[in-house]
Scaffold this motif. Structure first.
Motif, short mmCIF file in Angstrom:
data_model
loop_
_atom_site.label_atom_id
_atom_site.label_comp_id
_atom_site.label_asym_id
_atom_site.label_seq_id
_atom_site.Cartn_x
_atom_site.Cartn_y
_atom_site.Cartn_z
N ASP A 95 0.84 -1.20 0.00
CA ASP A 95 0.00 0.00 0.00
C ASP A 95 0.88 1.25 0.00
OD1 ASP A 95 -2.21 -1.54 0.04
OD2 ASP A 95 -2.70 -1.22 2.16
N GLU A 96 0.50 2.25 -0.80
CA GLU A 96 1.23 3.51 -0.81
C GLU A 96 0.77 4.38 0.36
OE1 GLU A 96 0.93 5.52 -4.48
OE2 GLU A 96 1.96 3.97 -5.63
N PRO A 97 1.68 5.18 0.93
CA PRO A 97 1.26 6.12 1.97
C PRO A 97 0.25 7.11 1.40
CG PRO A 97 3.67 5.93 1.86
CD PRO A 97 3.12 5.24 0.65
N ALA A 98 -0.63 7.60 2.28
CA ALA A 98 -1.61 8.59 1.84
C ALA A 98 -0.88 9.87 1.41
CB ALA A 98 -2.59 8.90 2.97
N LEU A 99 -1.29 10.41 0.26
CA LEU A 99 -0.69 11.63 -0.26
C LEU A 99 -1.55 12.83 0.13
CD1 LEU A 99 0.24 10.36 -3.84
CD2 LEU A 99 1.73 10.52 -1.85
N LEU A 100 -0.90 13.96 0.33
CA LEU A 100 -1.60 15.20 0.65
C LEU A 100 -1.70 16.04 -0.61
CD1 LEU A 100 -2.77 17.00 2.95
CD2 LEU A 100 -0.47 18.02 3.12
N ARG A 101 -2.86 16.62 -0.84
CA ARG A 101 -3.09 17.44 -2.02
C ARG A 101 -3.54 18.83 -1.59
NH1 ARG A 101 -4.30 13.43 -6.34
NH2 ARG A 101 -4.22 11.39 -5.33
N ALA A 102 -3.04 19.82 -2.31
CA ALA A 102 -3.44 21.21 -2.07
C ALA A 102 -4.06 21.76 -3.36
CB ALA A 102 -2.25 22.07 -1.66
N LYS A 103 -5.21 22.43 -3.23
CA LYS A 103 -5.90 22.95 -4.41
C LYS A 103 -6.29 24.40 -4.19
CE LYS A 103 -10.19 21.77 -5.33
NZ LYS A 103 -11.38 21.00 -5.76
N TYR A 124 -6.94 11.46 0.12
CA TYR A 124 -7.78 10.29 -0.11
C TYR A 124 -7.07 9.04 0.40
CZ TYR A 124 -10.21 13.20 -3.58
OH TYR A 124 -10.90 14.20 -4.21
N LEU A 125 -7.86 8.10 0.88
CA LEU A 125 -7.34 6.78 1.16
C LEU A 125 -7.74 5.83 0.03
CD1 LEU A 125 -8.02 6.46 5.00
CD2 LEU A 125 -5.95 7.23 3.83
N LYS A 126 -7.31 4.60 0.13
CA LYS A 126 -7.58 3.61 -0.93
C LYS A 126 -9.09 3.45 -1.11
CE LYS A 126 -6.49 -1.16 -2.22
NZ LYS A 126 -5.80 -2.41 -1.80
N PRO A 155 -12.46 7.06 1.06
CA PRO A 155 -12.40 7.96 2.22
C PRO A 155 -11.70 9.26 1.86
CG PRO A 155 -11.80 5.73 2.85
CD PRO A 155 -11.87 5.74 1.35
N TRP A 156 -12.25 10.36 2.36
CA TRP A 156 -11.81 11.69 1.92
C TRP A 156 -11.80 12.61 3.14
CZ3 TRP A 156 -15.65 15.37 -0.95
CH2 TRP A 156 -15.01 16.56 -1.32
N ALA A 157 -10.62 13.10 3.50
CA ALA A 157 -10.48 14.08 4.58
C ALA A 157 -10.06 15.41 3.97
CB ALA A 157 -9.44 13.61 5.59
N THR A 158 -10.66 16.51 4.40
CA THR A 158 -10.39 17.81 3.79
C THR A 158 -10.47 18.91 4.82
OG1 THR A 158 -11.10 19.37 2.07
CG2 THR A 158 -12.82 18.10 3.15
N CYS A 159 -9.76 20.00 4.57
CA CYS A 159 -9.86 21.19 5.41
C CYS A 159 -9.49 22.42 4.60
CB CYS A 159 -8.97 21.08 6.67
SG CYS A 159 -7.20 21.12 6.32
N GLU A 160 -10.03 23.55 4.99
CA GLU A 160 -9.69 24.84 4.39
C GLU A 160 -8.53 25.45 5.18
OE1 GLU A 160 -11.19 25.83 1.60
OE2 GLU A 160 -12.38 23.99 1.71
N VAL A 161 -7.60 26.07 4.48
CA VAL A 161 -6.43 26.65 5.14
C VAL A 161 -6.41 28.16 4.94
CG1 VAL A 161 -3.91 26.69 5.22
CG2 VAL A 161 -5.11 24.55 4.84
N ILE A 162 -6.25 28.88 6.03
CA ILE A 162 -6.12 30.33 5.98
C ILE A 162 -4.64 30.66 6.14
CG2 ILE A 162 -6.79 32.51 7.07
CD1 ILE A 162 -9.23 30.99 8.19
N GLY A 163 -4.06 31.28 5.13
CA GLY A 163 -2.64 31.60 5.20
C GLY A 163 -1.83 30.80 4.19
N ASP A 164 -0.58 30.54 4.52
CA ASP A 164 0.37 29.91 3.62
C ASP A 164 0.24 28.39 3.72
OD1 ASP A 164 2.49 29.01 2.13
OD2 ASP A 164 3.95 30.40 3.00
#
Length: 215
Positions: free
Chosen positions: A61-69, A85-87, A101-110
């Protein structure tokens, strides 16, 4: 402090995927427009991160990747969203659509410095340009990928013959229990979300093949 986040409950995304040649764009646009409530131009920047020095805990299994949009829009950029996302769930459990599975959050700042502070390093980035449609609780994205100029780090317009990609997916997370907000019934269960994307699959039948993908 690098940023402030607004976390959401861990839940699922339900999606179907497809692609088509540029020669079919007009016909597909016309049909999608007839069956959606709104449409806007789409231009996004997406960055893919991987956690530095972390190996998968489960062999194969590959580690979970983090994505920024970031939505670029008409020259006015929005804030960043971080998501992962998970598998996807097994095809035996959900054969009709991709449910992951999908975890998400909004980021304020850098957001990019925030991801770096979490131990992530940038792996790649792409730009997507096209159209985004809304149909109830679904978002339908049709886009071409733009590569990044290595000198200017700006997007290079896609060639006219570049393949168009389509994603039909839940606009927000779904879970396994029904809910409502403000008196409006929402697509809030995985089963209801699958039924919703399958309706779009049926609408586009004969013109665009939408299918499950194991990502």
């Amino acid at each position: 402090m690098f940023s402030q986040t607004q976390p959401h409950a861990h839940a699922y995304e339900v999606a179907l995927f497809g692609e088509f040649f540029a020669r079919d764009l007009k016909a597909i646009l016309n049909r999608v427009t007839l069956h959606t409530e709104s449409a806007v131009p789409m231009h996004t920047r997406e960055i893919l991160f991987e956690q530095f020095g972390v190996q998968s805990q489960v062999q194969g299994d590959e580690p979970a990747l983090l994505r920024a949009k970031k939505e670029l829009g008409d020259g006015t950029a929005s804030g960043w969203s971080l998501f992962s996302y998970l598998k996807p769930e097994s095809v035996r459990v959900h054969p009709e659509a991709t449910v992951r599975p999908w975890a998400t959050c909004e980021v304020i700042g850098d957001a990019l410095s925030f991801a770096s502070a979490l131990g992530y390093v940038q792996r790649s980035q792409i730009y997507k340009r096209g159209y985004a449609f809304r149909r109830g609780a679904l978002i339908i994205q049709m886009f071409q990928q733009e590569q990044v100029d290595p000198k200017t780090f700006r997007p290079i317009p896609a060639h006219t013959d570049t393949l168009w990609e389509v994603e039909v997916k839940t606009a927000t997370q779904v879970n396994t229990s029904a809910s409502s907000a403000g008196g409006h019934v929402q697509v809030s269960t995985v089963r209801a979300a699958i039924d919703a994307v399958l309706e779009v699959q049926l609408i586009m039948k004969g013109l665009l093949d939408l299918r499950r993908q194991d990502l």
